[in-house]
Scaffold this active site. Structure first.
Site, mmCIF file in Angstrom:
data_model
loop_
_atom_site.group_PDB
_atom_site.id
_atom_site.type_symbol
_atom_site.label_atom_id
_atom_site.label_comp_id
_atom_site.label_asym_id
_atom_site.label_seq_id
_atom_site.Cartn_x
_atom_site.Cartn_y
_atom_site.Cartn_z
ATOM 1 N N GLY A 37 58.629 34.104 84.721
ATOM 2 C CA GLY A 37 58.632 33.652 83.162
ATOM 3 C C GLY A 37 58.227 35.078 82.227
ATOM 4 N N HIS A 38 58.439 35.036 81.099
ATOM 5 C CA HIS A 38 57.979 36.185 80.170
ATOM 6 C C HIS A 38 56.572 36.344 80.063
ATOM 7 C CE1 HIS A 38 61.429 37.125 77.791
ATOM 8 N NE2 HIS A 38 61.875 35.950 77.613
ATOM 9 N N GLY A 42 51.762 32.398 81.120
ATOM 10 C CA GLY A 42 50.882 31.315 81.944
ATOM 11 C C GLY A 42 50.827 32.013 83.291
ATOM 12 N N LYS A 43 51.716 32.694 83.818
ATOM 13 C CA LYS A 43 52.038 32.880 85.295
ATOM 14 C C LYS A 43 50.501 33.498 85.749
ATOM 15 C CE LYS A 43 54.847 36.300 85.033
ATOM 16 N NZ LYS A 43 54.662 36.483 83.586
ATOM 17 N N GLU A 163 51.490 40.123 90.522
ATOM 18 C CA GLU A 163 52.514 41.331 90.307
ATOM 19 C C GLU A 163 52.120 42.469 91.191
ATOM 20 O OE1 GLU A 163 54.601 41.012 87.984
ATOM 21 O OE2 GLU A 163 54.330 39.634 86.525
#
EC number: 7.-.-.-
Length: 276
Positions: A37-38, A42-43, A163
């Site tokens: 998601g962008h 909320g990732k 990430e």
């Protein structure tokens, strides 16, 4: 293995909207789930909530049948290993070997078992020859491999990657993704990865898309990649193979429906060439 029910969270009460708003999903034992998601969707917040680093405003987080509460947070953290974008923030040992052993020392494992686990973990990620090096002197890819070795040594049932591949060059990124898949297969770990990387997404069993703090979709990588130009709106690039497939279809060179992996695309091209 992981069940999220109606999760709501905001970083401060002055926020006009929730960072996560009524989020629900599950991750099966041994599964690799990617969350995409962008930025700001909320990732990473989701990962930190599951790891007990943040506390939800409402909703439930259940890990291995145990609900995350103040009383259970340490038990649940024992089941989870987390690797972040910058591994330098996780290093505590003077050498690679010391760093991998640190968590085991805290758990009070017998010395022989500790040595065995450290050697096995470093060998698995190809870092045994660097065991006496200072972590600060390693490359970005090597640092991430050491961080993962520390988790392998601890034997958690869940690996969360926030990430973790984003700062690596393409070769280092691909190597790390393959190490993660090997770990999942060999140790039966459940993997939850927060990512923008398409190769990482492609390795997963399912993909959850977050959009403005809500679950936009949950699908297989193939189903997600088949959405074409919609991917840009979701904070992802369009896979090269998808772009090339569309151009070849437009020229009548191949005839197929949906997304093709690079391997499948090559097979289609060979089939076309064999008929010429």
């Amino acid at each position: 293995m992981i069940e999220i029910k109606n999760l709501k969270f905001k970083y401060n009460q002055d926020q006009t909207s929730y960072t996560l708003n009524d989020v629900s999903f599950h991750v099966k034992h041994g599964e690799w789930l990617s969350i995409v998601g962008h930025n700001g969707s909320g990732k990473s917040t989701t990962a930190r909530l599951i790891g007990g680093l943040l506390v939800a405003d409402s909703g439930q987080i259940i890990v291995d049948g145990q609900e995350l509460t103040e009383e259970t947070v340490w038990d649940i953290r024992d089941k989870i290993g987390m690797v972040f974008q910058n591994p330098d923030n996780q290093f505590v040992g003077a050498t690679v070997e010391d760093d991998v052993a640190f968590g085991l020392e805290n758990k009070g494992l017998p010395y022989k078992e500790m040595v065995s686990r450290v050697q096995e973990a470093l060998s698995f990620v190809g870092m045994m020859d660097f065991k006496d090096r200072e972590p600060a002197r390693l490359s970005g890819g090597q640092k991430q491999r050491v961080a993962i070795a520390g988790i392998i040594a601890m034997r958690p049932s869940i690996l969360i990657l926030d990430e973790a591949t984003s700062m690596l060059d393409p070769e280092g990124r691909q190597e790390l993704i393959q190490y993660i898949e090997d770990i999942r297969q060999q140790y039966g770990m459940t993997v939850l990865s927060i990512t923008h990387d398409l190769d990482e997404v492609a390795m997963s069993n399912r993909v959850l898309v977050l959009k403005q703090g809500k679950v936009e979709s949950i699908s297989s990588p193939r189903e997600l990649f088949s959405r074409g130009s919609e991917l840009v709106d979701l904070g992802l690039d369009i896979p090269f193979s998808a772009l090339l497939t569309q151009k070849l279809k437009n020229q009548g060179l191949i005839d197929c429906e949906g997304y093709l992996t690079e391997k499948e695309l090559v097979e289609q091209l060979w089939e076309y060439l064999s008929k010429m």
